[in-house]
Design an enzyme around this catalytic site. Structure first.
Site, short mmCIF file in Angstrom:
data_model
loop_
_atom_site.label_atom_id
_atom_site.label_comp_id
_atom_site.label_asym_id
_atom_site.label_seq_id
_atom_site.Cartn_x
_atom_site.Cartn_y
_atom_site.Cartn_z
N ASP A 232 0.83 -1.21 0.00
CA ASP A 232 0.00 0.00 0.00
C ASP A 232 0.86 1.26 0.00
OD1 ASP A 232 -2.45 -1.23 -0.12
OD2 ASP A 232 -2.85 -1.14 2.03
N ARG A 235 2.88 1.23 -3.73
CA ARG A 235 2.17 1.38 -5.00
C ARG A 235 2.18 2.80 -5.53
NH1 ARG A 235 -2.12 -3.17 -3.32
NH2 ARG A 235 -1.18 -4.89 -4.47
N GLY A 332 11.58 8.00 -34.19
CA GLY A 332 11.86 7.10 -35.30
C GLY A 332 12.93 6.08 -34.96
N GLU A 356 4.32 -5.72 -8.28
CA GLU A 356 3.60 -5.13 -7.15
C GLU A 356 2.11 -4.94 -7.44
OE1 GLU A 356 5.54 -1.94 -4.98
OE2 GLU A 356 7.47 -2.53 -5.82
#
Length: 373
Positions: A232, A235, A332, A356
């Site tokens: 938690d 993240r 490119g 995760e």
């Protein structure tokens, strides 16, 4: 949203990375201990554990500071960013749930660049469904014996210690226990895995590895809580890593569009190009705001943080994929040449949408929260 002090901190990290970390030779697929040591000497690893220099690190990790640190590093040197993040991921379970003895043994060594940490959760049959892990922790006297396998473990098999999650009871997520296991423990072996991105990742095999009672991390059968608490926190910071990569790609694309001439003028005069750049910039800024908001919610003590963390990681990692791909398209063929910044980012940007918690898992978390009162 950010204070002047926070803005100055981010600028300082970028400057340190550009001047001192970028020149360090890259070591794809292995732990770069020279890089880790350099980050420690610059004081960057100590930023993970405020107060560690005095021997009293704060147990309250600051999510926004972690996000600023990861984003700033990612704009300059993704290898340094990943090395720092892995030190935090492997160590924060000790910081948040470990005993004073465990904290005192491992965190100063990590902050000094003398110990490499790792977070060992994933198994061959337990990836997104982390509660399905099968590494066995069988009672043995006053401790346990670990038998089984872990895979896709960052910093394996070179870490000095692992935060290991093992099954101590047949009760789903409520039967998982966390341990701190030294990397040189008899019966623990591993191998490197050759990945698209150049991160150190490997497989671990536990053949009756002994762990003592004082190596238990937190409470027995409460290891899943230890893992989720760490994820938690991390993240949003994975989202910050993604924002840093997106910003680096956007900066490169802006410079290229302003200097590259085609069809009688610079590329930026082509509406298709300018509109693409506008879309890249808008998505990057939106991702940054989601990340900062989720981090501030964590730091302010909001209880329902899972959905906001999931939104931040989901949107930021998907955005980075789009922005890097668009930058490659604008450049490119030159962007596909080995060693080009965008070639490197193109390989790096794919993994955060998986680790995760894959994007599909983040959507599941968000949707589940929508129907909770």
């Amino acid at each position: 949203m950010l204070s002047q002090e926070q803005r100055e901190f981010a600028g300082e990290v970028k400057a340190l990375a550009a001047d001192w970390l970028v020149p360090i030779p890259h070591t794809p697929g292995h732990v770069n201990r020279d890089l880790v040591k350099a980050m420690a000497e610059l004081g960057l690893l100590a930023r993970l554990f405020p107060g560690v220099e005095t021997g009293k690190p704060s147990r309250d990790a600051a999510a926004l500071d972690l996000c600023l640190l990861r984003e700033a590093l990612a704009t300059q040197n993704t290898e340094a960013e990943t090395a720092l993040a892995l030190q935090g991921l492997g160590s924060y379970p000790v910081l948040q749930s470990g005993s004073d003895t465990q904290v005192g043994k491992w965190l100063p060594a990590v902050a000094a660049g003398d110990a490499i940490a790792a977070f060992a959760l994933t198994e061959p049959e337990a990836g997104s469904d982390a509660a399905a892990l099968q590494l066995k922790a069988e009672p043995d006297g006053d401790g346990w014996r670990l038998t089984g396998e872990k895979i896709w473990i960052s910093n394996a098999p070179e870490a000095d210690f692992y935060t290991v999650f093992a099954r101590t009871a047949e009760a789903g997520s409520r039967g998982v226990t966390a341990f701190v296991v030294p990397g040189d423990r008899p019966g623990l072996s591993g191998e490197h895995l050759d990945m698209v991105s150049p991160h150190p990742i490997g497989r671990l095999t536990f053949d009756g590895v002994a762990v003592r009672r004082d190596e238990l991390l937190g409470e027995e059968n409460r290891g899943f809580h230890v893992a989720m608490r760490t994820l938690d926190l991390f993240r949003p910071s994975v989202g910050a890593f993604a924002v840093g990569m997106a910003q680096a790609a956007l900066d490169a694309a802006i410079e290229h569009a302003g200097t590259r001439h085609a069809f009688g003028g610079p590329l930026k005069n082509q509406q298709t190009v300018s509109h693409t750049l506008a879309e890249m910039a808008t998505r990057t800024e939106a991702a940054r705001l989601l990340v900062y908001s989720a981090a501030q919610a964590y730091d302010s003590g909001e209880t329902k943080i899972a959905s906001r963390s999931a939104m931040a990681k989901l949107f930021a990692t998907e955005t980075a994929q789009y922005v890097v791909d668009a930058a490659v398209q604008l450049h490119g063929a030159r962007a596909l040449q080995r060693g080009h910044l965008l070639e490197q980012l193109y390989r790096e940007v794919r993994a955060p949408r998986i680790y995760e918690g894959a994007s599909e898992i983040q959507r599941t978390i968000i949707a589940r929260e929508l129907f909770r009162s």
